[in-house]
Design an enzyme around this catalytic site. Structure first.
Site, short mmCIF file in Angstrom:
data_model
loop_
_atom_site.label_atom_id
_atom_site.label_comp_id
_atom_site.label_asym_id
_atom_site.label_seq_id
_atom_site.Cartn_x
_atom_site.Cartn_y
_atom_site.Cartn_z
N SER A 126 -3.75 -28.29 -9.57
CA SER A 126 -2.95 -28.72 -10.70
C SER A 126 -2.66 -30.20 -10.53
O SER A 126 -3.57 -30.98 -10.25
CB SER A 126 -1.66 -27.89 -10.77
OG SER A 126 -0.82 -28.34 -11.82
N TYR B 33 -3.21 -34.03 -21.06
CA TYR B 33 -3.62 -33.70 -19.69
C TYR B 33 -2.58 -32.81 -19.03
O TYR B 33 -2.93 -31.78 -18.42
CB TYR B 33 -3.81 -34.99 -18.89
CG TYR B 33 -4.01 -34.74 -17.41
CD1 TYR B 33 -5.22 -34.23 -16.92
CD2 TYR B 33 -3.00 -35.02 -16.49
CE1 TYR B 33 -5.40 -34.00 -15.57
CE2 TYR B 33 -3.17 -34.78 -15.14
CZ TYR B 33 -4.37 -34.28 -14.69
OH TYR B 33 -4.55 -34.03 -13.35
N LYS C 292 -2.63 -28.81 -17.24
CA LYS C 292 -2.16 -28.45 -15.90
C LYS C 292 -0.97 -27.49 -15.94
O LYS C 292 -0.81 -26.65 -15.06
CB LYS C 292 -1.82 -29.72 -15.11
CG LYS C 292 -3.03 -30.60 -14.82
CD LYS C 292 -4.13 -29.82 -14.11
CE LYS C 292 -5.31 -30.69 -13.71
NZ LYS C 292 -6.38 -29.93 -13.02
#
Length: 283
Positions: free
Chosen positions: A132, A146, A150
């Site tokens: 992650s 983004y 994650k």
């Protein structure tokens, strides 16, 4: 001898983890879109199998997992490392670049995991490590899309940990901070070409300049990260969440404190939406 299966193994963390595992006497199935790049970066080794894998291709993921079992008989450690960043305000990101990022960072991770899990369930053992980010625990301006990929990895990992525990399979979500890799370089980072003037001078707009200046000046040592990953898989009871880097530790502590404080302030309203408890009168 344990068998690792590492995605995105041709550079960055992937190469370093591959070298660390081989040095420890383990075998590594190192996957990348260009498997020759893995051999070029790592060198020939009897315990190394370099396999072509585009994580967005489910059939290729199953073929790679099959090749790993054919060569070494098992898969003990899966490291879902393949992924890349996208810089730009959420509003600036286009649908195509968002979908492309999810195809790798989320759907690719799922495809590889689904390809490997049947073997781990058969063994009744294994360790899945999903890479992650510091941005998987807290959101950052300019990194919203983004970070959302994650955050998805974190939720998937927490659920997987519960689902796979009966089979003796551990799951750890790994949260690196800013490490001195090529992550902020153009071979690992996409930048939204669209810019909206209103964001200039705001936290989202300023992040573009920060990222350019921070490239190769990050505080984290990638070699120490790779050594830390080996220590992690050597643990008899690995954690669900493993932060790496002083910046990540600070972010976790700050966010946890903020969430606790905010919950305390809004607890009364939060609890007010249940049905009233019925009282049963004595007869």
């Amino acid at each position: 001898m344990r068998v690792w299966f590492i995605t995105g193994a041709s550079r960055g963390f992937g190469v370093l983890m591959t070298k660390e595992a081989l040095a420890a006497g383990d075998a590594v199935v190192a996957t990348a879109r260009n498997p020759e790049a893995v051999v070029s970066a790592v060198g020939d080794h009897p315990n190394l199998l370099s396999v072509a894998l585009d994580v967005t291709d489910e059939a290729q993921a199953r073929q790679a997992a099959g090749a790993a079992v054919d060569r070494f008989g098992r898969i003990d450690i899966l490291v879902n490392n393949a992924g890349y960043g996208l810089l730009g305000a959420v509003e600036e990101a286009g649908a195509e670049e968002i979908e492309r990022m999810y195809a790798t960072n989320v759907f690719g991770l799922l495809k590889v995991t689904r390809a490997v899990l049947p073997q781990m369930r058969k063994q009744r053992s294994g360790h899945v490590l999903n890479i992650s980010s510091i941005g998987g625990y807290t959101g950052y301006p300019g990194w919203g899309v983004y970070c959302s990929t994650k955050f998805a990895v974190e939720g998937l990992s927490e659920s997987l940990a519960i689902e796979l525990e009966p089979f003796g399979i551990n799951v750890t979500v790994v949260e690196p901070g800013f490490f001195r890799t090529d992550f902020l370089a153009d071979n690992s980072l996409a930048i939204s070409p669209a810019t909206i003037p209103d964001y200039v001078g705001t936290p989202a707009g300023n992040m573009r300049d920060f990222a350019a200046a921070a490239n190769h000046a990050q505080p984290g040592n990638p070699a120490k990260f790779a050594a830390g990953m080996l220590a992690l898989v050597n643990s008899a009871k690995p954690p669900l969440r493993m932060p790496f880097g002083s910046d990540t530790v600070a972010v976790l502590e700050t966010k946890n404190a903020h969430v606790a404080k905010e919950l305390d302030e809004w607890r009364t309203l939060a609890l007010s939406t249940d049905f009233e408890k019925e009282t049963v009168s004595p007869h």
